[in-house]
Each structure stands twice: as structure tokens, then as C-alpha cells.
Design an enzyme around this catalytic site. Structure first.
Site, PDB file in Angstrom:
ATOM      1  N   ASP A  67       0.809  -1.215   0.000  1.00 13.85           N
ATOM      2  CA  ASP A  67       0.000   0.000   0.000  1.00 13.85           C
ATOM      3  C   ASP A  67       0.843   1.264   0.000  1.00 13.85           C
ATOM      4  O   ASP A  67       2.065   1.219   0.151  1.00 13.85           O
ATOM      5  CB  ASP A  67      -0.952  -0.002   1.214  1.00 13.85           C
ATOM      6  CG  ASP A  67      -0.263  -0.442   2.506  1.00 13.85           C
ATOM      7  OD1 ASP A  67       0.962  -0.311   2.605  1.00 13.85           O
ATOM      8  OD2 ASP A  67      -0.967  -0.910   3.419  1.00 13.85           O
ATOM      9  N   ASN A 136      -7.163  -3.038  14.672  1.00 11.11           N
ATOM     10  CA  ASN A 136      -8.533  -3.362  14.247  1.00 11.11           C
ATOM     11  C   ASN A 136      -8.562  -4.578  13.318  1.00 11.11           C
ATOM     12  O   ASN A 136      -9.556  -4.822  12.645  1.00 11.11           O
ATOM     13  CB  ASN A 136      -9.180  -2.148  13.566  1.00 11.11           C
ATOM     14  CG  ASN A 136      -8.420  -1.723  12.309  1.00 11.11           C
ATOM     15  OD1 ASN A 136      -7.441  -2.363  11.916  1.00 11.11           O
ATOM     16  ND2 ASN A 136      -8.866  -0.665  11.672  1.00 11.11           N
ATOM     17  N   HIS A 138      -6.891  -5.026  10.603  1.00  6.24           N
ATOM     18  CA  HIS A 138      -6.710  -4.789   9.159  1.00  6.24           C
ATOM     19  C   HIS A 138      -5.417  -5.455   8.689  1.00  6.24           C
ATOM     20  O   HIS A 138      -4.497  -5.680   9.476  1.00  6.24           O
ATOM     21  CB  HIS A 138      -6.750  -3.294   8.816  1.00  6.24           C
ATOM     22  CG  HIS A 138      -5.539  -2.496   9.172  1.00  6.24           C
ATOM     23  ND1 HIS A 138      -5.538  -1.124   9.236  1.00  6.24           N
ATOM     24  CD2 HIS A 138      -4.263  -2.858   9.487  1.00  6.24           C
ATOM     25  CE1 HIS A 138      -4.335  -0.692   9.557  1.00  6.24           C
ATOM     26  NE2 HIS A 138      -3.549  -1.713   9.724  1.00  6.24           N
ATOM     27  N   GLU A 143      -9.465  -2.132   5.840  1.00  5.01           N
ATOM     28  CA  GLU A 143     -10.069  -1.830   7.124  1.00  5.01           C
ATOM     29  C   GLU A 143     -11.321  -2.693   7.335  1.00  5.01           C
ATOM     30  O   GLU A 143     -11.860  -3.261   6.378  1.00  5.01           O
ATOM     31  CB  GLU A 143     -10.450  -0.343   7.167  1.00  5.01           C
ATOM     32  CG  GLU A 143      -9.280   0.616   6.893  1.00  5.01           C
ATOM     33  CD  GLU A 143      -8.295   0.743   8.058  1.00  5.01           C
ATOM     34  OE1 GLU A 143      -8.134  -0.223   8.831  1.00  5.01           O
ATOM     35  OE2 GLU A 143      -7.651   1.804   8.172  1.00  5.01           O
TER      36      GLU A 143
HETATM   37  P1  PGA Z   1       2.653  -1.624  12.685  1.00  4.07           P
HETATM   38  O1  PGA Z   1       1.434  -1.537  11.691  1.00  4.07           O
HETATM   39  O2  PGA Z   1       3.548  -2.676  12.152  1.00  4.07           O
HETATM   40  O3  PGA Z   1       3.284  -0.259  12.637  1.00  4.07           O
HETATM   41  O4  PGA Z   1       2.101  -1.964  14.035  1.00  4.07           O
HETATM   42  C1  PGA Z   1       0.837  -2.715  11.245  1.00  4.07           C
HETATM   43  C2  PGA Z   1      -0.377  -2.402  10.421  1.00  4.07           C
HETATM   44  O5  PGA Z   1      -1.040  -1.391  10.662  1.00  4.07           O
HETATM   45  O6  PGA Z   1      -0.682  -3.195   9.524  1.00  4.07           O
END
Ligand code: PGA
Length: 249
Positions: A67, A136, A138, A143
Site C-alpha cells: 500500500d 482493528n 486490518h 479496514e
Molecule cells: P505496525 O502496523 O507494524 O506499525 O504496528 C501494522 C499495520 O497497521 O498493519
């Protein structure tokens, strides 16, 4: 789904690096799916170390990132282009023409999604995809309540995601509200998936991903239907998993 519970972030990163290094060694022209965020940084550091010490070769490797924020130029230090080059690509011998990241500056995000999906397909599909997970649940920027059949598309970030990612910006207001992300379908088409999580703040999401019902409300739960997923977590992220699930680990 294979579950590996490790003692620390370091051990989690080593376990993931072994899988990636093995993949790269056995198939030097592998197509890798890459992720941003804090979680995979340890994996990238380990792979850089293996490259520097024993010459793990990335010269034929192809990579597709999950992304990118919409509206950030690749040179912007908050962009995922910048993140990936600084933390990984600039420190290994991958060819720049083999690095793909969605274009967050594209004028038409529908066309960009179609272009990106076609590129993945033209390169033979993703052999090994690394994923972090949001609080959450995701994966990528898919999301909760996402359509499982989505391919690369524009997404509006959840408030929870904006708050979680604000730590990378000077002000929460600066966090882009939109991103372009591979969809769940792209992720499910990857031949192998490695999901990483560490820390107590990921325990609920890991619980939903590993043993909750499969539902768009917890996008990572779809991975239960993938035929080759390895979940690597530390004890904190595994804290809410039922004992029966943890037992074999
Ligand atoms: P993080 O993010 O590795 O910074 O915890 C993971 C994500 O949001 O997929």
C-alpha cells in the site's frame, strides 16, 4: 494455519527472516509481497544482515508493496516509497525496475489499481507475502467491513488507523485520510503468507485473526481460509489466544 509463538520481537524477526531467506535462496526470482510499519522492520534488518554477511542475493527478486498513502510524493519521508527504500531496498541488491509500490500520486486511483493488479499478474503472482496487522485486524489498509473480493483500490483509513499511524507524523492532522492498498483478493492469491505481530496492543487482533469467526469485520480472519499461512507472534500478541490453540507451540 501454522502458529509460531516466540519470546520476543527479535525472535519473531529471526523466524520470519529464516522463511524469507529460504524462499529467496530456493527461488532467486521470487515475487515478494512487502509491508510497511514497525512490525516488519526487524525482518528487513535481518535480511540486510544475511545479504551483507553471506551474500543473500536479491538481484532477481521482484517486490510488490501492499500500500501507499494517497497524496504523498515518493520523496516525502512519510511515504511508504521512502520508508521501503530507506529501511530495505537501498541496502540490498534488488534492481529498481523490480520494485513496485502503488502510486499514491496517480490521478485516477481506479486505473492505478487496475495497473497494479495487472503488474502483479504479469510477474507471475506473489510467492511470499509478509503482513503486519492493525489493532482493528486490518491487513494492508483493508479496514474492517472491507469486501473480501477487493483487489488494489482506494481506501479511507479508519480513525483507529489514523491515530495509530500518527506516531510517524508530527501531528495527527498530517496523516493522510486515504490510501491505495492491495485488496484481500490480492493477499489471498499469494502462494504463501507470513503474518507478524508483537506487543499486547495486537493481542485482540491476533485472537480474531487466528480463531475468531471469518468475517469482514476482522479482515485478517480471512487468512484462516488461506492454505499456507504462518503466523509468527511474541507472547504478548499471543496473550488472548485460547490455550488449546497455543498448545502445540
Ligand atoms: P505496525 O502496523 O507494524 O506499525 O504496528 C501494522 C499495520 O497497521 O498493519
Amino acid at each position: 494455519m501454522r502458529l509460531i509463538i516466540t519470546n520476543s520481537y527479535e525472535e519473531m524477526s529471526v523466524a520470519a527472516a529464516k522463511i524469507f531467506a529460504g524462499q529467496i535462496y530456493l527461488k532467486p526470482d521470487s515475487v515478494l509481497g512487502m509491508a510497511t510499519g514497525s512490525t516488519p522492520l526487524g525482518l528487513y534488518k535481518k535480511l540486510i544482515a544475511v545479504h551483507e554477511t553471506i551474500g543473500l542475493d536479491f538481484s532477481e527478486i521482484i517486490s510488490f508493496n501492499l500500500d501507499e498513502y494517497i497524496g504523498l510524493e515518493p520523496e516525502n519521508p512519510q511515504s511508504y516509497h521512502y520508508f521501503m527504500h530507506k529501511n530495505f531496498f537501498d541496502r540490498i541488491n534488488i534492481k529498481s525496475e523490480n520494485v513496485y509500490i502503488p502510486d499514491g500520486m496517480a490521478a485516477d486511483m481506479v486505473a492505478e489499481g487496475t495497473r497494479y493488479d495487472a503488474l502483479i499478474e504479469s510477474r507471475g503472482g506473489i510467492d511470499l507475502q509478509v503482513l503486519g496487522i492493525g489493532q482493528n485486524a486490518h491487513i494492508g489498509f483493508n479496514e474492517p467491513d472491507i469486501k473480501f473480493e477487493a483487489t488494489t483500490h482506494r481506501v479511507r483509513l479508519d480513525e483507529e488507523t489514523i491515530q495509530a499511524n500518527a506516531r510517524f507524523f508530527t501531528d495527527e492532522q498530517e496523516v493522510p485520510r486515504y490510501a491505495i492498498s492491495m485488496g484481500i483478493k490480492n493477499i489471498m492469491l499469494a502462494k504463501k503468507v507470513v503474518l507478524l505481530a508483537n506487543g499486547k496492543n495486537k493481542a485482540e487482533a491476533i485472537c480474531k485473526a487466528v480463531c475468531g469467526g471469518v468475517s469482514p469485520a476482522a479482515p485478517a480472519s480471512i487468512l484462516q481460509l488461506h492454505r499456507d499461512v504462518t503466523v509468527i507472534v511474541d507472547h504478548d500478541a499471543a496473550a488472548l489466544l485460547p490455550q488449546a490453540v497455543k498448545a502445540p507451540c
